[in-house]
Design an enzyme around this catalytic site. Structure first.
Site, mmCIF file in Angstrom:
data_model
loop_
_atom_site.group_PDB
_atom_site.id
_atom_site.type_symbol
_atom_site.label_atom_id
_atom_site.label_comp_id
_atom_site.label_asym_id
_atom_site.label_seq_id
_atom_site.Cartn_x
_atom_site.Cartn_y
_atom_site.Cartn_z
ATOM 1 C CB THR A 29 -0.857 -0.030 1.282
ATOM 2 O OG1 THR A 29 -1.719 -1.156 1.211
ATOM 3 C CG2 THR A 29 -1.663 1.231 1.462
ATOM 4 N NE ARG A 53 -8.705 -7.392 2.025
ATOM 5 C CZ ARG A 53 -7.650 -6.603 2.220
ATOM 6 N NH1 ARG A 53 -7.275 -5.757 1.292
ATOM 7 N NH2 ARG A 53 -6.947 -6.666 3.343
ATOM 8 C CG ASP A 98 -5.600 -0.988 6.266
ATOM 9 O OD1 ASP A 98 -4.912 0.030 6.462
ATOM 10 O OD2 ASP A 98 -5.221 -1.919 5.522
#
Length: 324
Positions: free
Chosen positions: A194, A222, A225
């Site tokens: 990320t 899916r 966070d």
């Protein structure tokens, strides 16, 4: 106030056998993004504009897992997600399930600025993107040859893979020697990538932005966070935080918000709050985060092998690193 500060990350959890050439490529990209942010801050651009600018650059380069170069779903498609937050008034915007928007972080910014909502996903987010006239591309723009190969490997291993840049033999070796589990299911290599940026500007305003393609071979639909305010991204009057790592663990630990809460309610300093959260809130999960404070401080923490990261402050400090 201690002046402006900026931090960037390209993911936590790095294979120790990552080839030197790959390490150098990652450091060069992080340095380029830092310099971009530094120039913007010296031009008095507000923190919220700087985090968007820097994350757009990270999304456009296929090296890390966001925008072009995003991890592929089990169906071989890309479903991206991003969020952005302005510490001024705690304004925020987030998107998930993005398949054709070139820069998801800018769509998240538009959700914040131009919609009555904080979070849009899948077809609704894509429809909003068209209404706003953002740059759209085919899903194949985001798909790289490396990722196609890693998805094939993931399917053969019947596992979720995190790092599409790790050589085949390294991945197989790691999977065989030390299987890691996520929510009870095996994953092969812990190295999600990320991207994120946190900034405090010269006025003491904090902002944060995070963007990702998620996990290689993830189930379609899916959500991790990265687009969740308080988990992967948070900014308020005292700090800005962007997280990276095992999304499910970051969600459970409300990682980004907890850094701010420890500063607001317990009076902890920035690095102390970051350390406490990484040590106490991840349970068995692996993750890392970067943070800035309104005082112009930078901090980071991670509980895995490494984290791609870079920092710079107004007083001339600058650092780019991977390992502890």
């Amino acid at each position: 106030m201690g002046g402006w500060a900026i931090a960037v990350h390209g993911g936590a959890g790095v294979d120790p056998n990552l080839p030197l050439e790959r390490q150098q490529q990652a450091k060069a990209l992080l340095t380029r993004c830092l310099n971009l942010g530094i120039s913007a801050l010296r031009s008095s651009l507000p923190a919220i504009d700087v985090v968007e600018l820097v994350v757009r650059e990270l999304e456009t380069d296929p090296l890390f897992n966001s925008g072009r170069g995003s991890a592929l779903t089990e169906k071989g498609t890309v479903e991206m997600e991003a969020s952005i937050m302005d510490g001024n008034g705690r304004r925020c915007g987030a998107v998930s399930g993005i398949t054709t928007v070139k820069n998801p972080i800018s769509l998240a910014r538009l959700v914040m600025d131009k919609s009555p909502h904080s979070y849009l996903a899948f077809s609704g987010a894509e429809e909003f993107a068209k209404q706003q006239g953002v740059e759209m591309v085919g899903n194949d723009y985001f798909v790289t040859e490396d990722n196609v190969g890693m998805l094939k490997l993931a399917k053969e291993a019947k596992a979720i893979l995190f790092d599409y840049r790790i050589p085949l033999e390294s991945t197989c070796g790691a999977a065989a020697e030390s299987p890691i589990q996520m929510n009870g299911l095996p994953i092969s290599i812990y190295a999600p990538e990320t991207v994120g940026c946190v900034v405090v500007d010269g006025e003491g305003s904090c902002a944060a932005a995070t963007s990702t393609g998620g996990l290689m071979n993830k189930m379609t639909g899916r959500i991790g966070d990265s687009p969740i305010i308080g988990a992967g991204t948070y900014a308020c009057e005292v700090c800005g935080v962007s997280c990276t790592g095992e999304g499910e663990a970051i969600l459970r630990g409300t990682l980004a918000r907890d850094v701010a809460a420890l500063m607001e309610y317990k009076g902890l300093g920035l690095q102390e709050a970051v350390d406490r959260v990484v040590q106490k809130r991840l349970d068995q999960g692996k993750a890392g985060l970067i943070a800035v404070s309104y005082k112009g401080e930078v901090a980071y923490g991670f509980n895995c092998v490494g984290m791609f990261r870079g920092f710079a402050t107004e007083d001339g400090f600058m650092e780019v690193g991977i390992w502890d």
